[in-house]
Design a protein around this motif. Structure first.
Motif, PDB file in Angstrom:
ATOM      1  N   GLY A   1       0.807  -1.208   0.000  1.00 33.42           N
ATOM      2  CA  GLY A   1       0.000   0.000   0.000  1.00 33.42           C
ATOM      3  C   GLY A   1       0.845   1.265   0.000  1.00 33.42           C
ATOM      4  O   GLY A   1       2.006   1.277  -0.383  1.00 33.42           O
ATOM      5  N   GLU A  48      -0.398   6.783   3.108  1.00 31.95           N
ATOM      6  CA  GLU A  48      -1.736   7.273   3.435  1.00 31.95           C
ATOM      7  C   GLU A  48      -2.691   6.113   3.730  1.00 31.95           C
ATOM      8  O   GLU A  48      -3.534   6.208   4.633  1.00 31.95           O
ATOM      9  N   GLU A  49      -2.563   5.020   2.988  1.00 31.88           N
ATOM     10  CA  GLU A  49      -3.418   3.863   3.222  1.00 31.88           C
ATOM     11  C   GLU A  49      -3.122   3.210   4.563  1.00 31.88           C
ATOM     12  O   GLU A  49      -4.030   2.767   5.271  1.00 31.88           O
TER      13      GLU A  49
END
Length: 303
Positions: free
Chosen positions: A274, A277-278
């Motif tokens: 990912g 931010e994820e």
């Protein structure tokens, strides 16, 4: 805008020119950025290679000679991997220095779990006498780095991040929590690069927001003052292991009835790469999940 890590390179390169007591120890990470500084100061810019225990040992040894060592690599390799050397070569030997990390909790998900260190501050909490700075903006990083370099023989950890708030907050000669806004329903203490997420999460809520770019020593008086202006409900929002500051916050409020909600990086390993931010969202540290948990806690519905 440059990153905190880029600012570290420029600030430290200038500081090496200005202060003959300063020495820099690297373990390959960021070595290219310091190539010009190493050419100017080959005796005070040392790259030990991918040898993290040696990295700390060399830093501690330089401190014993009277130099002020600045020791740098990723947080997982600076605090976790050589923890015994941090404990002995700085703590037991009674030396001081500045440990400067980058890419801590989940700043570089593509590096995998080996390159993540959400427990670094909690680990340093097992040792005595460490000052811990967690800047939320490159300008704050510069101020705190300069403060650390000039701090005599203290033991200082500066935790740099790829995350950043949109604007820097003023940092004085004695860094401590800033009151960003005041309210009467509770206190939310935001640490470092999570301030913007916290402010977005509490928009319209009647809460006091404190901002802490320095978390150790924990400022008992600042928290007590904030609680004195509002209800004794405290939310801690930290960019590392959830609960890291619960004990010092509870100690600060030991004479005051209070509740504490600790929000931060969870213990469960997220096994997908990912993006930064994820991962932040998955740990509940983006604005929407923060607001949900904070409002539930303040209303007494938090489970």
């Amino acid at each position: 805008m440059d990153t905190m890590r880029e600012r570290f390179v420029s600030v430290t390169s200038r500081a090496l020119d200005e202060d003959p007591r300063l020495a820099l120890v690297l373990a390959e990470i960021t070595a290219d950025g310091f190539r010009p500084a190493r050419e100017r100061h080959p005796d005070r810019v040392i790259n030990v290679g991918i040898r993290e225990q040696l990295l700390i040992g060399v830093g501690g040894g330089l401190a014993l000679t009277g130099l002020r060592p600045v020791v740098h690599t990723f947080a997982a390799f600076l605090v976790e991997r050589p923890f015994e050397q941090v404990k002995l070569d700085f703590g037991h030997q009674g030396t001081g220095g500045v440990l400067v990390s980058s890419h801590a909790s989940h700043d570089w998900p593509a590096g995998g779990y080996t390159h993540m260190a959400p427990g670094d501050v909690a680990l340093l909490d097992t040792l005595d006498g460490w000052t811990v700075h967690v800047p939320g903006h490159p300008d704050e990083a510069e101020a705190l780095l300069r403060h650390a370099y000039a701090a005599g023989d203290d033991k200082v950890y500066v935790r740099l991040s790829q995350q950043s708030n949109a604007a820097a907050r003023p940092i004085g000669p004695a860094p401590g929590p800033l009151t960003v806004r005041e309210g009467g329903a509770g206190v939310v203490l935001a640490v470092g690069p999570l301030l913007d997420n916290v402010l977005a999460a509490v928009e319209g809520l009647d809460v006091t927001v404190l901002y802490a770019p320095t978390v150790r020593p924990f400022d008992d008086a600042a928290l007590r003052r904030a609680v004195g202006r509002s209800a004794a409900d405290v939310v801690l929002v930290e960019p590392y292991l959830a609960g890291t500051s619960t004990a010092p916050a509870a100690h600060a409020l030991r004479d005051t009835p209070h509740r504490i909600l600790a929000l931060g990086v969870g213990r469960a390993e997220l096994r997908r790469y990912g993006t930064l931010e994820e991962h932040t969202a998955a740990h509940g540290l983006s604005p929407a999940p923060l607001r949900k948990r904070i409002t539930a806690f303040l209303s007494g519905r938090y489970a």
